[in-house]
Design an enzyme around this catalytic site. Structure first.
Site, PDB file in Angstrom:
ATOM      1  N   SER A  82     -66.316  11.124  95.749  1.00  0.00           N
ATOM      2  CA  SER A  82     -67.363  10.266  95.173  1.00  0.00           C
ATOM      3  C   SER A  82     -67.648   8.979  95.948  1.00  0.00           C
ATOM      4  O   SER A  82     -68.817   8.645  96.169  1.00  0.00           O
ATOM      5  CB  SER A  82     -67.041   9.925  93.720  1.00  0.00           C
ATOM      6  OG  SER A  82     -67.244  11.061  92.929  1.00  0.00           O
ATOM      7  N   ASN A 279     -51.813   9.031  95.112  1.00  0.00           N
ATOM      8  CA  ASN A 279     -53.023   8.467  94.516  1.00  0.00           C
ATOM      9  C   ASN A 279     -53.023   8.765  93.003  1.00  0.00           C
ATOM     10  O   ASN A 279     -52.123   9.456  92.515  1.00  0.00           O
ATOM     11  CB  ASN A 279     -54.242   9.069  95.228  1.00  0.00           C
ATOM     12  CG  ASN A 279     -54.395  10.531  94.874  1.00  0.00           C
ATOM     13  OD1 ASN A 279     -53.411  11.229  94.680  1.00  0.00           O
ATOM     14  ND2 ASN A 279     -55.614  10.993  94.786  1.00  0.00           N
ATOM     15  N   CYS A 281     -54.447  10.821  90.872  1.00  0.00           N
ATOM     16  CA  CYS A 281     -54.335  12.168  90.277  1.00  0.00           C
ATOM     17  C   CYS A 281     -53.238  13.013  90.911  1.00  0.00           C
ATOM     18  O   CYS A 281     -53.068  14.194  90.575  1.00  0.00           O
ATOM     19  CB  CYS A 281     -55.690  12.855  90.342  1.00  0.00           C
ATOM     20  SG  CYS A 281     -56.963  11.890  89.496  1.00  0.00           S
ATOM     21  N   GLY A 282     -52.473  12.453  91.833  1.00  0.00           N
ATOM     22  CA  GLY A 282     -51.239  13.102  92.293  1.00  0.00           C
ATOM     23  C   GLY A 282     -51.364  13.998  93.501  1.00  0.00           C
ATOM     24  O   GLY A 282     -50.361  14.468  94.027  1.00  0.00           O
ATOM     25  N   GLU A 283     -52.604  14.230  93.972  1.00  0.00           N
ATOM     26  CA  GLU A 283     -52.764  15.216  95.037  1.00  0.00           C
ATOM     27  C   GLU A 283     -52.558  14.640  96.437  1.00  0.00           C
ATOM     28  O   GLU A 283     -52.507  15.392  97.412  1.00  0.00           O
ATOM     29  CB  GLU A 283     -54.143  15.886  94.949  1.00  0.00           C
ATOM     30  CG  GLU A 283     -55.351  15.009  95.290  1.00  0.00           C
ATOM     31  CD  GLU A 283     -55.855  14.167  94.134  1.00  0.00           C
ATOM     32  OE1 GLU A 283     -55.101  14.018  93.153  1.00  0.00           O
ATOM     33  OE2 GLU A 283     -56.974  13.643  94.212  1.00  0.00           O
ATOM     34  N   PRO A 432     -58.891  17.089  92.097  1.00  0.00           N
ATOM     35  CA  PRO A 432     -59.375  17.591  90.806  1.00  0.00           C
ATOM     36  C   PRO A 432     -60.882  17.899  90.797  1.00  0.00           C
ATOM     37  O   PRO A 432     -61.342  18.707  90.018  1.00  0.00           O
ATOM     38  CB  PRO A 432     -59.084  16.451  89.831  1.00  0.00           C
ATOM     39  CG  PRO A 432     -58.491  15.335  90.595  1.00  0.00           C
ATOM     40  CD  PRO A 432     -58.348  15.725  92.022  1.00  0.00           C
ATOM     41  N   THR A 433     -61.647  17.228  91.632  1.00  0.00           N
ATOM     42  CA  THR A 433     -63.107  17.370  91.714  1.00  0.00           C
ATOM     43  C   THR A 433     -63.804  17.187  90.364  1.00  0.00           C
ATOM     44  O   THR A 433     -64.751  17.898  90.041  1.00  0.00           O
ATOM     45  CB  THR A 433     -63.548  18.728  92.347  1.00  0.00           C
ATOM     46  OG1 THR A 433     -63.267  19.804  91.443  1.00  0.00           O
ATOM     47  CG2 THR A 433     -62.848  18.978  93.674  1.00  0.00           C
TER      48      THR A 433
HETATM   49  O1  CDP Z   1     -64.895  14.406  91.870  1.00  0.00           O
HETATM   50  P1  CDP Z   1     -64.572  13.049  92.436  1.00  0.00           P
HETATM   51  O2  CDP Z   1     -64.773  12.937  93.915  1.00  0.00           O
HETATM   52  O3  CDP Z   1     -65.291  11.944  91.710  1.00  0.00           O
HETATM   53  O4  CDP Z   1     -63.026  12.722  92.158  1.00  0.00           O
HETATM   54  P2  CDP Z   1     -61.763  13.655  91.789  1.00  0.00           P
HETATM   55  O5  CDP Z   1     -61.644  14.780  92.745  1.00  0.00           O
HETATM   56  O6  CDP Z   1     -61.791  13.981  90.333  1.00  0.00           O
HETATM   57  O7  CDP Z   1     -60.566  12.646  92.052  1.00  0.00           O
HETATM   58  C1  CDP Z   1     -60.110  12.397  93.369  1.00  0.00           C
HETATM   59  C2  CDP Z   1     -59.487  11.052  93.446  1.00  0.00           C
HETATM   60  O8  CDP Z   1     -60.494  10.042  93.271  1.00  0.00           O
HETATM   61  C3  CDP Z   1     -58.463  10.723  92.383  1.00  0.00           C
HETATM   62  O9  CDP Z   1     -57.206  11.265  92.595  1.00  0.00           O
HETATM   63  C4  CDP Z   1     -58.460   9.219  92.482  1.00  0.00           C
HETATM   64  O10 CDP Z   1     -57.735   8.800  93.621  1.00  0.00           O
HETATM   65  C5  CDP Z   1     -59.928   8.901  92.661  1.00  0.00           C
HETATM   66  N1  CDP Z   1     -60.614   8.614  91.368  1.00  0.00           N
HETATM   67  C6  CDP Z   1     -60.690   7.301  90.914  1.00  0.00           C
HETATM   68  O11 CDP Z   1     -60.198   6.406  91.587  1.00  0.00           O
HETATM   69  N2  CDP Z   1     -61.296   6.990  89.734  1.00  0.00           N
HETATM   70  C7  CDP Z   1     -61.831   7.956  88.965  1.00  0.00           C
HETATM   71  N3  CDP Z   1     -62.406   7.624  87.810  1.00  0.00           N
HETATM   72  C8  CDP Z   1     -61.758   9.299  89.392  1.00  0.00           C
HETATM   73  C9  CDP Z   1     -61.148   9.605  90.610  1.00  0.00           C
END
Ligand code: CDP
Length: 584
Positions: A82, A279, A281-283, A432-433
């Site tokens: 994102s 980070n 979400c742990g990945e 997690p996307t």
């Molecule tokens: O789909 P998106 O690219 O928005 O994010 P994700 O794959 O759900 O999450 C990837 C990483 O983005 C997470 O592990 C966090 O490091 C970060 N993240 C965040 O900082 N704040 C959020 N509300 C969601 C994700």
């Protein structure tokens, strides 16, 4: 780069439209959007392609590459995380989703970390911290003669600071808080989320060591140690601690667990120190002051209809093309991104980690008519990820030829074992996307569907209803489709109790709740085997899941070589992001 007039316009699904206009379009001072979807994806594609200009030996032309990146994203075959979509080509220019910051054992260092986290949250990134270096509560503070308040009280400050900073004015900051199992305050940490709403801007995970897991196995005591002095602080019974951990995870989903020794066994640059956190979400395990940008390939779109065998029904050639292009994209993102601290820029540029992963896995299985909870699915998971890792590495090698290896290559495990040279210290991560899968209209990450038809609560209480398109089509193909049935599925989320549906349909169209926990773990482990970083996976369980279920999940994660795991029991919290009809 000027936006060409003949770009293919972007076709958005309804949910993507809502998400993009609420969060992603650049907006003017009056809040009105300054761009549409075509403008957004061209902004990103051209900003990332422009980085080619830095490399005289590049095999690509920036203008041609910009078009390729644009087509890659707008065909929903690949999306970067994102922050890249939000900030590429803008003044902010911070493009990474994942950061880890150190928390040192002094007031100055603690509040530096609070400040740095605030800066990262403002730019749309998430932060992970280990609190393991903080002296335990009630230990002496040399400078004042007073007593320390311990990791938990400082964690509260980080949580409150996060609450006050909405990420880039759009989403609230996410954090990971980690404490080692041998820290004297571990029991307090494990119980931190007992009261609902406490530390709600944090995911908490306990860092479990190999020694601790062996002590659990044998039912032995294990030693605690004050990190600031190295002093022994008594012992705890490992099995009792593990039991409390399991109980609390059953109650609230927190804490999760990470296997910290395993994470460090796979540290590609041990000469730069240990990894102590991931980070949010742990990945993505990272070094202190390191950041990583992620991107995900949409597997749902790679199904080839009308081919007999499973292997022939996947477009491997297209997958290879997507991977090659995506790795170049993610490597360019490193240079295009502006990081909030010089220390972070230095660490990121030294190791050049990227995290290419997948989404749409459950959707691909639906199209292939392979049940998620089957050995065939687990085998295919390994095959797909092995392919992605191999092609990703080949792409990174190609980039190393054009641009040189990552600067820390010689001291890295690849350099030491003469395995490279690679352009990137890590290449694969499964995210997690959460938002990307909404944009691409596919199932998220490597998760099974939460429900075949469900309501999603996003931003400002808005509710989006979604029916899985492959399920809907299969019902039509099998002449089972009716409005009445669809209503029932939206209520239940699952078709397992619908006995009038053919058995083969019920076998294939399974949801997270229908799947025995062991299959969640087998799937996670299959993807992990071929992933450089880690796999984001939540074992979603029905409300009726027992403490024994959680215990065996945590144990299986250990035995199967996962780097960590998170569980979530439906309805264990009053507010949750995903609900089936029954849950509302
Ligand atoms: O789909 P998106 O690219 O928005 O994010 P994700 O794959 O759900 O999450 C990837 C990483 O983005 C997470 O592990 C966090 O490091 C970060 N993240 C965040 O900082 N704040 C959020 N509300 C969601 C994700």
């Amino acid at each position: 780069m000027k936006q060409p007039e003949d770009l293919q316009p972007v076709v958005l699904n309804q949910n993507a439209e809502v998400v993009l206009s609420k969060r992603y379009y650049r907006k003017g001072p009056d809040g009105e959007p300054l761009e549409d979807a075509t403008g957004l994806f061209w902004r990103v594609a051209s900003a990332i392609a422009a980085e080619e200009g830095k490399y005289p030996d590049s095999s690509c032309r920036a203008d041609e590459l910009a078009r390729e990146f644009y087509d890659l994203m707008t065909s929903w075959k690949f999306l970067p995380n994102s922050p890249t979509l939000m900030n590429a080509g803008t003044d902010l220019g911070q493009l990474a989703a994942c950061f880890v910051l150190p928390v040192g054992d002094s007031i100055e260092e603690i509040f530096d970390a609070v400040k740095h986290a605030a800066m990262i949250h403002k730019s749309g990134g998430g932060t992970g911290f280990s609190f393991s270096r903080l002296r335990p509560a009630a230990s002496r503070v040399g400078s004042t003669g007073g007593v320390a308040s311990g990791p938990l009280s400082f964690l509260r400050i980080f949580n409150t600071a996060t609450e006050q900073i909405k990420q880039g004015g759009t989403r609230r900051g996410a954090n990971m808080g980690i404490l080692r199992v041998d820290h004297p305050d571990i029991l307090e940490f494990i119980r931190a989320k007992e009261r609902e709403g406490e530390f709600n801007n944090f995911n908490l995970s306990v860092a479990l060591t190999e020694d601790f897991m062996k002590a659990v196995e044998k039912g032995e005591e294990y030693p605690l140690m004050a990190p600031h002095s190295g002093e022994a602080k008594g012992t705890l019974n490992a099995r009792e601690v593990f039991e409390i951990l399991v109980q609390k995870a059953w109650e609230s989903g927190d804490p999760g667990i990470v296997f910290i020794d395993r994470i460090n066994r796979d540290n590609p640059t041990p000469a730069q120190g240990e990894m102590e956190s991931t980070n949010p979400c742990g990945e993505q395990p990272l070094l202190p002051y390191e950041a990583c940008n992620l991107g995900s390939v949409n597997l749902a779109g790679l199904y080839l209809a009308g081919h007999g065998s499973t292997a022939d029904s996947i477009d491997w050639a297209e997958l290879k093309r997507i991977i090659r292009l995506s790795v170049r994209f993610l490597d360019n993102v490193i240079d295009a991104s502006r990081y909030p601290l010089d220390r972070i820029t230095e660490t990121v540029h030294r190791n050049r980690k990227i995290g290419l992963g997948v989404m749409g896995w459950a959707d691909l299985l639906f199209q292939l008519r392979i049940p998620y909870d089957s050995q065939d699915a687990v085998k295919l998971a390994g095959r797909v990820m092995e392919f992605i890792r191999a092609e990703g590495r080949a792409a990174s090698k190609q980039l190393a030829k054009e641009r040189g290896p990552f600067p820390a290559y010689a001291e890295s495990v690849f350099g030491q074992r003469d395995l490279g040279p690679y352009r990137n210290a890590t290449i694969t991560t499964i995210a997690p996307t959460g938002t990307l899968s909404i944009l691409a209209g596919c199932s998220s990450g490597v998760e099974p569907l939460f429900a075949l038809s469900f309501a999603r609560h996003v931003m400002d209480g808005e509710r989006l209803v979604e029916v899985n398109p492959y399920f809907e089509q299969a019902l039509k193909d099998e002449q089972c489709y009716s409005e009445k049935l669809m209503e029932a599925v939206t209520q239940k989320g699952s078709v397992q109790t619908m006995e009038h549906l053919p058995q083969h349909m019920r076998d294939v169209f399974v949801t997270a709740m229908d799947i025995e926990p062991v299959w969640h773990l087998k799937m996670q482990a299959a993807f992990q085997e071929y992933t450089d970083n880690a796999v984001s996976k939540t074992v979603n369980l029905p409300n009726s899941a027992t403490i024994d279920d959680i215990r065996s999940i945590y144990w299986m994660a250990y035995e199967r070589g996962c780097k960590g795991v998170t569980v979530y029991r439906d309805g264990c919290k009053q507010s949750q992001v995903l609900c089936t009809g029954d849950g509302e």
